[in-house]
Design a protein around this motif. Structure first.
Motif, mmCIF file in Angstrom:
data_model
loop_
_atom_site.group_PDB
_atom_site.id
_atom_site.type_symbol
_atom_site.label_atom_id
_atom_site.label_comp_id
_atom_site.label_asym_id
_atom_site.label_seq_id
_atom_site.Cartn_x
_atom_site.Cartn_y
_atom_site.Cartn_z
ATOM 1 N N SER A 23 33.414 43.784 36.709
ATOM 2 C CA SER A 23 34.193 42.857 35.884
ATOM 3 C C SER A 23 34.993 43.599 34.813
ATOM 4 N N LYS A 24 34.402 44.627 34.222
ATOM 5 C CA LYS A 24 35.118 45.402 33.199
ATOM 6 C C LYS A 24 36.217 46.255 33.820
ATOM 7 N N ALA A 26 37.826 45.790 36.611
ATOM 8 C CA ALA A 26 38.870 45.030 37.296
ATOM 9 C C ALA A 26 40.118 44.878 36.444
ATOM 10 N N ALA A 27 39.945 44.726 35.154
ATOM 11 C CA ALA A 27 41.086 44.480 34.263
ATOM 12 C C ALA A 27 41.911 45.730 34.009
ATOM 13 N N MET A 28 41.374 46.895 34.334
ATOM 14 C CA MET A 28 42.070 48.150 34.059
ATOM 15 C C MET A 28 42.995 48.511 35.211
ATOM 16 N N ASN A 29 44.219 48.859 34.881
ATOM 17 C CA ASN A 29 45.187 49.254 35.905
ATOM 18 C C ASN A 29 45.037 50.752 36.191
ATOM 19 N N LEU A 52 39.631 39.905 40.608
ATOM 20 C CA LEU A 52 39.383 39.707 39.179
ATOM 21 C C LEU A 52 40.429 40.407 38.312
ATOM 22 N N SER A 53 41.359 41.077 38.953
ATOM 23 C CA SER A 53 42.370 41.835 38.215
ATOM 24 C C SER A 53 43.637 41.010 38.017
ATOM 25 N N PRO A 54 44.550 41.459 37.148
ATOM 26 C CA PRO A 54 45.827 40.766 36.990
ATOM 27 C C PRO A 54 46.675 40.763 38.264
ATOM 28 N N ARG A 55 46.287 41.578 39.255
ATOM 29 C CA ARG A 55 47.019 41.641 40.518
ATOM 30 C C ARG A 55 46.469 40.666 41.567
ATOM 31 N N TRP A 56 45.639 39.742 41.157
ATOM 32 C CA TRP A 56 44.906 38.901 42.111
ATOM 33 C C TRP A 56 45.811 38.120 43.063
ATOM 34 N N ARG A 143 47.666 49.761 42.818
ATOM 35 C CA ARG A 143 46.374 50.170 42.256
ATOM 36 C C ARG A 143 45.475 50.615 43.412
#
Length: 333
Positions: A23-24, A26-29, A52-56, A143
């Motif tokens: 979860s942590k 996932a947010a990192m590019n 869970l990432s901004p690329r979902w 990514r």
């Protein structure tokens, strides 16, 4: 779930720690490495990292690098122009271009060649590459999520994997625990697999597992991890005909048969020579303990770790063999 998908089920501390890490991360590019034994669910973790990432809402492209020959892998990853090689009759996008804006999951990264690793490194560092047969530089925003089931730092130390690529991939490394380290999760996953195969078979009822089956599920070491558990459970439910009664049989080895072909295997004992009582005092208990341990080890070796088969070789019940293994600290084999 798709037919071959493994459920993300578990409440063990090791599993929950992995989910928190995912979860942590996932947010990192940034590139991420997912490491674990075969069958531990690396692809599912990659999917979770993506969704869970901004690329979902962008593409998630997957490729098993070991499933493609070295000569074709570069084209598969980076694409090619018409005429780049004999069979290249038309231009083709590679996986990096297909994943532009999203994520690319590369499994079995250790199987790639140094040339491919160098091009992957360039994409990670600069977002640029050229198709085969082209000098035109293309840019992508991808990514990368890599996966391996072997020790990449050890490979790098032997010059079999690029250290600079490993450094870039390892922004964070998520190491998946094997199923033997997640004993609390075995039964919930087994029940989920059983319910799914029950529906697939068109049955209305799954009556559970007998106590003996539950014990075997919890005691087995699961070298094939979740994938092995899935196969064992589905095989047990499919073979079980008394559907209103709990499952009582568990075939851990589908090849187990009295007619199984053999090749050079021997059941000869590897124990120590019998001592001469006339030469010196003999500790009979120690000798018998040594022989018992040696025979148990030999039976496990001959049966490739299959404890049910090892028990048969020694003329013991499964429970009797388990007692001997525990006595000699062999239960984890």
């Amino acid at each position: 779930m798709t037919r071959d998908e493994q459920p993300m089920i578990g409440e063990s501390p090791a599993f929950l720690e992995v989910l928190e890490r995912v979860s942590k991360a996932a947010a990192m590019n940034r590139p991420i490495l997912v490491v674990g034994e075969r069958g531990t669910g690396k692809e599912l973790i990659a999917e979770r990292l993506h969704y869970l990432s901004p690329r979902w809402d962008q593409p998630l492209i997957k490729l098993n690098c070991a499933a493609i020959s070295d000569s074709l892998l570069e084209s598969e990853l980076f694409g090619h122009e018409a005429g780049a090689y004999t069979d290249a009759s038309r231009s083709r996008l590679g996986r990096f271009e297909a994943a532009d804006g999203g994520s690319l999951f590369l499994d079995e990264l250790a199987s790639t060649t140094p040339a491919v690793q160098e091009k992957i490194l360039r994409v990670i560092e600069y977002g640029q590459f050229e198709r085969l047969g082209s000098s035109h530089t293309r840019s992508v925003d991808v990514r990368l999520i890599g996966a391996a089931n072997i020790d990449l730092p050890e490979l790098a130390s032997r010059g079999r994997f690029r250290s600079d690529l490993l450094d870039r991939l390892a922004f964070d490394v998520i190491t998946l625990p094997p199923l033997r380290a997640r004993r609390e999760d075995i039964l919930p996953m087994a029940e989920a697999f059983a319910m799914r195969i029950t529906r697939e078979l068109g049955r209305e009822l799954f009556a559970g597992f007998s106590p003996a089956v539950v014990e075997r599920l919890l005691e087995h070491d699961w070298p094939g991890n979740i994938r092995e558990l899935k196969n064992v459970i589905e095989r047990a439910v499919y073979r079980h005909e008394a559907i209103e009664e709990p499952v009582t049989e568990l075939a851990l080895d589908p090849f187990d048969s009295p007619w199984r072909p053999v090749s050079g295997r021997s059941t000869a004992s590897a124990g120590a020579a019998i001592p001469d009582p006339g030469a010196a005092p003999v500790d009979l208990r120690a000798y018998l303990k040594q022989q018992e341990k040696a025979l148990a080890e030999r039976a496990l070796a001959v049966s490739a770790g299959h404890q049910g088969k090892a028990a048969d070789l020694l003329g013991l019940s499964y429970d009797q063999l388990r007692g001997i293994l525990r006595k000699h600290d062999l239960a984890g084999r």
